[in-house]
Design an enzyme around this catalytic site. Structure first.
Site, PDB file in Angstrom:
ATOM      1  N   ALA A 116       0.821  -1.217   0.000  1.00  7.90           N
ATOM      2  CA  ALA A 116       0.000   0.000   0.000  1.00  7.90           C
ATOM      3  C   ALA A 116       0.853   1.264   0.000  1.00  7.90           C
ATOM      4  O   ALA A 116       0.327   2.349   0.199  1.00  7.90           O
ATOM      5  CB  ALA A 116      -0.911  -0.016   1.219  1.00  7.90           C
ATOM      6  N   ASN A 126       1.338  -2.130   8.231  1.00  3.54           N
ATOM      7  CA  ASN A 126       2.344  -2.940   7.533  1.00  3.54           C
ATOM      8  C   ASN A 126       3.267  -2.049   6.723  1.00  3.54           C
ATOM      9  O   ASN A 126       4.460  -2.317   6.577  1.00  3.54           O
ATOM     10  CB  ASN A 126       1.652  -3.937   6.602  1.00  3.54           C
ATOM     11  CG  ASN A 126       0.909  -5.000   7.376  1.00  3.54           C
ATOM     12  OD1 ASN A 126       1.522  -5.892   7.928  1.00  3.54           O
ATOM     13  ND2 ASN A 126      -0.403  -4.882   7.443  1.00  3.54           N
ATOM     14  N   HIS A 158      -0.546   8.150   3.309  1.00  5.74           N
ATOM     15  CA  HIS A 158       0.806   7.976   3.861  1.00  5.74           C
ATOM     16  C   HIS A 158       1.718   9.010   3.221  1.00  5.74           C
ATOM     17  O   HIS A 158       1.779   9.107   1.990  1.00  5.74           O
ATOM     18  CB  HIS A 158       1.347   6.577   3.533  1.00  5.74           C
ATOM     19  CG  HIS A 158       0.419   5.475   3.920  1.00  5.74           C
ATOM     20  ND1 HIS A 158       0.120   5.166   5.222  1.00  5.74           N
ATOM     21  CD2 HIS A 158      -0.296   4.599   3.162  1.00  5.74           C
ATOM     22  CE1 HIS A 158      -0.722   4.144   5.260  1.00  5.74           C
ATOM     23  NE2 HIS A 158      -0.999   3.790   4.016  1.00  5.74           N
TER      24      HIS A 158
HETATM   25  N1  LIG Z   1       1.863  -4.796   3.057  1.00  4.33           N
HETATM   26  C1  LIG Z   1       0.876  -3.935   2.890  1.00  4.33           C
HETATM   27  O1  LIG Z   1       1.044  -2.852   2.324  1.00  4.33           O
HETATM   28  C2  LIG Z   1      -0.488  -4.282   3.379  1.00  4.33           C
HETATM   29  C3  LIG Z   1      -0.705  -5.422   4.095  1.00  4.33           C
HETATM   30  N2  LIG Z   1      -1.949  -5.756   4.530  1.00  4.33           N
HETATM   31  C4  LIG Z   1      -2.088  -6.985   5.302  1.00  4.33           C
HETATM   32  O2  LIG Z   1      -2.419  -8.037   4.402  1.00  4.33           O
HETATM   33  C5  LIG Z   1      -3.121  -9.072   5.112  1.00  4.33           C
HETATM   34  C6  LIG Z   1      -4.366  -9.462   4.335  1.00  4.33           C
HETATM   35  O3  LIG Z   1      -5.187  -8.319   4.194  1.00  4.33           O
HETATM   36  P1  LIG Z   1      -6.687  -8.432   3.631  1.00  4.33           P
HETATM   37  O4  LIG Z   1      -6.726  -9.312   2.455  1.00  4.33           O
HETATM   38  O5  LIG Z   1      -7.217  -7.064   3.518  1.00  4.33           O
HETATM   39  O6  LIG Z   1      -7.398  -9.146   4.859  1.00  4.33           O
HETATM   40  P2  LIG Z   1      -8.826  -9.871   4.866  1.00  4.33           P
HETATM   41  O7  LIG Z   1      -9.268  -9.853   6.295  1.00  4.33           O
HETATM   42  O8  LIG Z   1      -9.710  -9.292   3.837  1.00  4.33           O
HETATM   43  O9  LIG Z   1      -8.480 -11.356   4.433  1.00  4.33           O
HETATM   44  C7  LIG Z   1      -7.712 -12.221   5.210  1.00  4.33           C
HETATM   45  C8  LIG Z   1      -8.066 -13.612   4.789  1.00  4.33           C
HETATM   46  O10 LIG Z   1      -7.273 -14.540   5.523  1.00  4.33           O
HETATM   47  C9  LIG Z   1      -8.101 -15.623   5.827  1.00  4.33           C
HETATM   48  N3  LIG Z   1      -7.585 -16.439   6.925  1.00  4.33           N
HETATM   49  C10 LIG Z   1      -7.642 -16.178   8.255  1.00  4.33           C
HETATM   50  N4  LIG Z   1      -7.069 -17.188   8.920  1.00  4.33           N
HETATM   51  C11 LIG Z   1      -6.670 -18.098   7.996  1.00  4.33           C
HETATM   52  C12 LIG Z   1      -6.069 -19.372   8.049  1.00  4.33           C
HETATM   53  N5  LIG Z   1      -5.740 -19.923   9.217  1.00  4.33           N
HETATM   54  N6  LIG Z   1      -5.820 -20.032   6.894  1.00  4.33           N
HETATM   55  C13 LIG Z   1      -6.146 -19.495   5.708  1.00  4.33           C
HETATM   56  N7  LIG Z   1      -6.750 -18.274   5.578  1.00  4.33           N
HETATM   57  C14 LIG Z   1      -7.012 -17.606   6.717  1.00  4.33           C
HETATM   58  C15 LIG Z   1      -9.427 -15.006   6.156  1.00  4.33           C
HETATM   59  O11 LIG Z   1     -10.419 -16.005   6.096  1.00  4.33           O
HETATM   60  P3  LIG Z   1     -11.970 -15.689   6.344  1.00  4.33           P
HETATM   61  O12 LIG Z   1     -12.418 -15.146   5.014  1.00  4.33           O
HETATM   62  O13 LIG Z   1     -12.516 -17.003   6.665  1.00  4.33           O
HETATM   63  O14 LIG Z   1     -12.042 -14.706   7.457  1.00  4.33           O
HETATM   64  C16 LIG Z   1      -9.527 -13.962   5.061  1.00  4.33           C
HETATM   65  O15 LIG Z   1     -10.109 -14.473   3.898  1.00  4.33           O
HETATM   66  C17 LIG Z   1      -3.425  -8.502   6.496  1.00  4.33           C
HETATM   67  O16 LIG Z   1      -2.492  -8.997   7.441  1.00  4.33           O
HETATM   68  C18 LIG Z   1      -3.228  -7.014   6.316  1.00  4.33           C
HETATM   69  O17 LIG Z   1      -2.850  -6.370   7.518  1.00  4.33           O
HETATM   70  C19 LIG Z   1      -3.020  -4.969   4.221  1.00  4.33           C
HETATM   71  C20 LIG Z   1      -2.853  -3.815   3.515  1.00  4.33           C
HETATM   72  C21 LIG Z   1      -1.571  -3.349   3.076  1.00  4.33           C
HETATM   73  O1  LIG Z   2      -0.243  -0.845   5.936  1.00  2.41           O
HETATM   74  C1  LIG Z   2      -1.363  -1.396   5.972  1.00  2.41           C
HETATM   75  O2  LIG Z   2      -1.568  -2.451   6.602  1.00  2.41           O
HETATM   76  C2  LIG Z   2      -2.527  -0.870   5.208  1.00  2.41           C
HETATM   77  C3  LIG Z   2      -2.445   0.532   4.822  1.00  2.41           C
HETATM   78  O3  LIG Z   2      -1.905   1.383   5.493  1.00  2.41           O
HETATM   79  C4  LIG Z   2      -3.083   0.896   3.566  1.00  2.41           C
HETATM   80  O4  LIG Z   2      -3.697   0.035   2.909  1.00  2.41           O
HETATM   81  O5  LIG Z   2      -2.955   2.061   3.149  1.00  2.41           O
END
Ligand SMILES: NC(=O)C1=CN([C@@H]2O[C@H](COP(=O)(O)OP(=O)(O)OC[C@H]3O[C@@H](n4cnc5c(N)ncnc54)[C@H](OP(=O)(O)O)[C@@H]3O)[C@@H](O)[C@H]2O)C=CC1
Ligand SMILES: O=C([O-])CC(=O)C(=O)O
Length: 274
Positions: A128, A196, A226
């Site tokens: 992001a 993140n 950001h």
């Molecule tokens: N690096 C970056 O810039 C960013 C990172 N992120 C991070 O990315 C990650 C994913 O974000 P996002 O897709 O929005 O999150 P979501 O909550 O939309 O999706 C997470 C998914 O993981 C699934 N899940 C939970 N536990 C398990 C498991 N044990 N096994 C398999 N799947 C599982 C959930 O299942 P269920 O559908 O059943 O709940 C859900 O479908 C988060 O940690 C978030 O903080 C987000 C934004 C920016």
């Molecule tokens: O860093 C993250 O987890 C998500 C975030 O800030 C963004 O999506 O802008």
């Protein structure tokens, strides 16, 4: 971009089919040259059956620890609590793991050593954020300071441990409130699902203890904003990005696109940007 000829397809597995995982799965299913979606792991397969049935080439549904057997690249897009369970089996088998829950990497940094020892790799997309290519380049020289200010709408911050533990009421804010000022390492602990980006920035640059972060809850913004300022011996630069939230208000829409761009580079002949 064109695909290198004569190479077999790289198999990609996805852990977690939420706002990020479903977009990556769809992109792979529509076709990324040289790559194929081989497997997914989900918490509740029934919940995702309709989505998987709608794909042209439905992948296998496996457990988290089986993904490294079924793929060359395992993409982690689940909550950070699952990071170790996803990345460890993959890098142990010498595979690449793309990590989006990069905040969780700080408490599991031994995974980098594990990957090194087994010929695996851990790839952190820009996600992001913006400009990690410039931060990477500046870090080849000397970076003096990195500062980031994040402003998020209330829904993008709700439930963060820092807010809950400090009993901060953000629901009734009328003007921006500075919630936190400190290092990226501390930010990742207090806001594991919201910052993140701060950790990705820190790993590209001067590390989690020297990257300074402010976090604002801002009822006047509708996007995750950001702003980054870097002072280095090669350049001074400021960058900002205003992310449109996805169906998960904590996650910017561009995050999945960043992973797709990273995947495209794995087999591209022409790669632009570091
Ligand atoms: N690096 C970056 O810039 C960013 C990172 N992120 C991070 O990315 C990650 C994913 O974000 P996002 O897709 O929005 O999150 P979501 O909550 O939309 O999706 C997470 C998914 O993981 C699934 N899940 C939970 N536990 C398990 C498991 N044990 N096994 C398999 N799947 C599982 C959930 O299942 P269920 O559908 O059943 O709940 C859900 O479908 C988060 O940690 C978030 O903080 C987000 C934004 C920016
Ligand atoms: O860093 C993250 O987890 C998500 C975030 O800030 C963004 O999506 O802008």
């Amino acid at each position: 971009m064109t695909d290198q000829r004569g190479q077999s397809e790289l198999r990609v597995a996805i852990a977690g089919l939420g706002s990020i995982g479903t977009k990556i799965a769809t992109a792979l299913d529509h076709g990324i040259e040289g790559l194929a979606l081989s497997a997914v792991a989900v918490r509740d397969p029934a919940k995702h059956q309709a989505f998987l049935d709608g794909l042209n080439r439905p992948p296998q549904v496996l457990s988290l620890d089986q993904l490294g057997d079924a793929a060359d690249i395992v993409v982690e897009c689940a909550p950070s609590s699952q990071l170790r369970a996803i990345v460890e089996p993959a890098v142990k088998r010498g595979k690449a793991a793309v990590v989006v829950s990069v905040g969780g990497l700080l408490d599991n940094f031994d995974l980098v050593d594990l990957a090194r020892a087994n010929g695996g790799r851990i790839l952190v997309p820009t996600g992001a954020l913006i400009g990690l290519d410039a931060v990477n380049a500046a870090a080849v020289g000397t970076i003096h300071s990195v500062k980031m200010v994040t402003r998020k709408p209330i829904d993008g911050l709700k439930g963060a441990p820092f807010i809950v533990q400090n009993n901060i009421d953000i629901d009734n804010l009328r003007e921006p409130l500075k919630l936190f000022e400190g290092t990226a390492r501390e930010a990742a602990k207090g806001f594991p699902a919201n910052l993140n980006v701060a950790v990705a920035l820190s790993l590209a640059g001067v590390g989690p203890d020297r990257t300074m972060v402010q976090i604002w809850a801002d009822p006047t913004v509708t996007r995750n904003v950001h702003r980054i300022e870097v002072e280095a011996d090669s350049a001074r630069f400021s960058m900002s990005i205003e992310n449109i939230p996805s169906d998960n208000p904590k996650t910017g829409l561009i995050t999945a696109l960043s992973v797709i761009a990273l995947l495209r580079k794995q087999r591209a002949t022409l790669c632009v940007g570091t």
